[in-house]
Motif scaffolding. Structure first.
Motif, short mmCIF file in Angstrom:
data_model
loop_
_atom_site.label_atom_id
_atom_site.label_comp_id
_atom_site.label_asym_id
_atom_site.label_seq_id
_atom_site.Cartn_x
_atom_site.Cartn_y
_atom_site.Cartn_z
N VAL A 1 0.87 -1.18 0.00
CA VAL A 1 0.00 0.00 0.00
C VAL A 1 0.90 1.22 0.00
O VAL A 1 1.82 1.32 0.81
N THR A 2 0.64 2.15 -0.91
CA THR A 2 1.39 3.39 -0.97
C THR A 2 0.51 4.50 -0.44
O THR A 2 -0.59 4.72 -0.93
N MET A 3 1.00 5.18 0.60
CA MET A 3 0.26 6.25 1.27
C MET A 3 1.05 7.55 1.11
O MET A 3 2.28 7.53 1.07
N PRO A 4 0.36 8.69 1.05
CA PRO A 4 1.10 9.96 0.99
C PRO A 4 1.83 10.22 2.31
O PRO A 4 1.30 9.95 3.38
N ALA A 5 3.04 10.73 2.20
CA ALA A 5 3.80 11.09 3.40
C ALA A 5 3.25 12.40 3.96
O ALA A 5 2.83 13.28 3.21
N THR A 6 3.22 12.51 5.29
CA THR A 6 2.74 13.74 5.94
C THR A 6 3.81 14.26 6.88
O THR A 6 4.79 13.58 7.16
N ASP A 7 3.62 15.47 7.37
CA ASP A 7 4.57 16.03 8.34
C ASP A 7 4.36 15.45 9.74
O ASP A 7 5.23 15.54 10.58
N ASN A 8 3.17 14.88 9.99
CA ASN A 8 2.87 14.30 11.31
C ASN A 8 3.39 12.87 11.40
O ASN A 8 3.41 12.14 10.41
N ALA A 9 3.77 12.45 12.60
CA ALA A 9 4.14 11.05 12.82
C ALA A 9 2.89 10.20 12.58
O ALA A 9 1.81 10.53 13.06
N THR A 10 3.05 9.12 11.84
CA THR A 10 1.93 8.23 11.55
C THR A 10 2.37 6.80 11.84
O THR A 10 3.47 6.39 11.47
N TYR A 11 1.49 6.05 12.51
CA TYR A 11 1.76 4.66 12.86
C TYR A 11 0.88 3.77 12.00
O TYR A 11 -0.24 4.14 11.64
N TYR A 12 1.40 2.59 11.67
CA TYR A 12 0.69 1.65 10.81
C TYR A 12 0.56 0.32 11.52
O TYR A 12 1.47 -0.10 12.24
N ARG A 13 -0.56 -0.38 11.29
CA ARG A 13 -0.73 -1.74 11.80
C ARG A 13 -1.66 -2.51 10.87
O ARG A 13 -2.42 -1.91 10.10
#
Length: 113
Positions: free
Chosen positions: A98-110
């Protein structure tokens, strides 16, 4: 105490011979005396890999045993409010991606079943 090796179990004093469980495709299949088939999973927690690209994050996990999982994101690791990514995974070389846009906020994935 005698137990048959095939056919219906012979019970004596509430002790019965049962058929051994069958293991196939990473699952344990166990017949019950109430005409049910219980299925249990054997696999460990999937390993998720996130790779930061220029303007995106690519999240991957193995296709072979983790079909049915969905990717979720959160900006707070301890939050109970995880959100489905909304992007369907593609499959490439036996790996979900899965390709997601990068953001300036920390993002966690599960991955969630």
């Amino acid at each position: 105490m005698e137990f048959p090796t095939v056919g219906r179990p012979r019970c004596r004093r509430k002790l019965c011979q049962v058929l051994p469980p069958t293991v196939a495709n990473g699952k344990v299949y166990l017949a019950t005396f109430s005409n049910r088939l219980n299925v249990y999973g054997l696999f460990s927690t999937p390993i998720v890999t996130a790779t930061l690209m220029t303007n995106s994050v690519v999240v991957t996990w193995s296709q072979s045993i983790y079909a049915g999982y969905r990717l979720q994101t959160s900006t707070n690791l301890t939050s109970a409010n995880w959100i489905n990514s909304g992007t369907a995974p593609s499959v490439s070389n036996g790996v979900y991606q899965v390709t997601m846009p990068a953001t300036d906020n920390a993002t966690y994935y599960r991955l969630k079943w």
